[in-house]
Motif scaffolding. Structure first.
Motif, short mmCIF file in Angstrom:
data_model
loop_
_atom_site.label_atom_id
_atom_site.label_comp_id
_atom_site.label_asym_id
_atom_site.label_seq_id
_atom_site.Cartn_x
_atom_site.Cartn_y
_atom_site.Cartn_z
N PHE A 86 68.74 47.98 34.03
CA PHE A 86 69.31 49.25 34.00
C PHE A 86 69.75 50.00 35.18
N GLU A 87 68.63 50.01 36.02
CA GLU A 87 68.57 50.68 37.36
C GLU A 87 69.51 50.11 38.17
N ASP A 88 69.66 48.81 38.27
CA ASP A 88 70.51 48.11 39.20
C ASP A 88 71.83 48.26 38.68
N ASP A 89 72.17 48.42 37.44
CA ASP A 89 73.62 48.38 36.77
C ASP A 89 73.80 50.07 37.22
N GLN A 90 73.15 51.07 36.91
CA GLN A 90 73.46 52.53 37.40
C GLN A 90 73.65 52.51 38.94
N LEU A 91 72.89 51.94 39.69
CA LEU A 91 73.26 51.90 41.25
C LEU A 91 74.16 51.23 41.63
N ASN A 92 74.81 50.08 40.80
CA ASN A 92 76.00 49.42 41.34
C ASN A 92 77.24 50.32 40.85
N ARG A 93 77.07 50.88 39.66
CA ARG A 93 78.10 51.95 39.27
C ARG A 93 78.32 53.10 40.32
N MET A 94 77.25 53.64 40.79
CA MET A 94 77.18 54.87 41.63
C MET A 94 77.83 54.22 42.98
N ILE A 95 77.62 52.88 43.43
CA ILE A 95 78.09 52.40 44.60
C ILE A 95 79.57 52.28 44.45
N GLU A 96 80.18 51.84 43.25
CA GLU A 96 81.60 51.69 43.10
C GLU A 96 82.38 52.88 43.07
N ALA A 97 81.86 54.01 42.49
CA ALA A 97 82.23 55.12 42.36
C ALA A 97 82.53 55.89 43.76
N THR A 98 81.57 55.77 44.56
CA THR A 98 81.55 55.96 45.88
C THR A 98 82.63 55.62 46.74
N ASN A 99 82.63 54.11 46.65
CA ASN A 99 83.70 53.43 47.36
C ASN A 99 85.05 53.73 46.79
#
Length: 119
Positions: A86-99
């Motif tokens: 879940f933490e990895d998924d949340q981090l990936n979503r944050m990175i995608e949103a930032t990009n």
């Protein structure tokens, strides 16, 4: 409270929290970030409490307690793996949103970036 009841109670709590994570709040990117963070915090707390329970019942040597502890340890391991996912998924979503937010402002070269800063 007997060891078996205690073990079943914690197994139930771990399963409820994990099932909440598997719902739409964690699996969909449009889930509210506050809800996702709260769920991750809840799971962390349950994991910490289960770890503390395992530490505090280490001195009991009866077969019933050892079986209950073994079940709890397995559930705890699964919950820890889910938390990491879940933490990895949340981090990936944050990175995608930032990009995605940065994409309209992306400049192809360093010179263009510097010039954009002064305009």
């Amino acid at each position: 409270m007997s060891a078996d009841k205690l073990s079943r109670a914690y197994l139930f709590i771990l399963q409820v929290v994990i099932n909440r994570f598997k719902g739409t709040a964690m699996d969909s990117p449009e889930g509210k970030p506050q809800t996702q963070e709260r769920l991750i915090g809840d799971l962390r707390l349950v994991i910490e409490n289960a770890e503390e329970l395992l530490k505090n019942t280490d001195q009991y040597t009866s077969v019933l307690y050892q079986n209950a502890r073994a079940k709890l340890a397995l559930a705890l391991s699964a919950a820890t793996e889910e938390l990491a996912r879940f933490e990895d998924d949340q981090l990936n979503r944050m990175i995608e949103a930032t990009n995605a937010a940065d994409a309209p402002n992306a400049a192809p070269s360093g010179e263009a970036r510097i010039l954009r800063a002064f305009n």
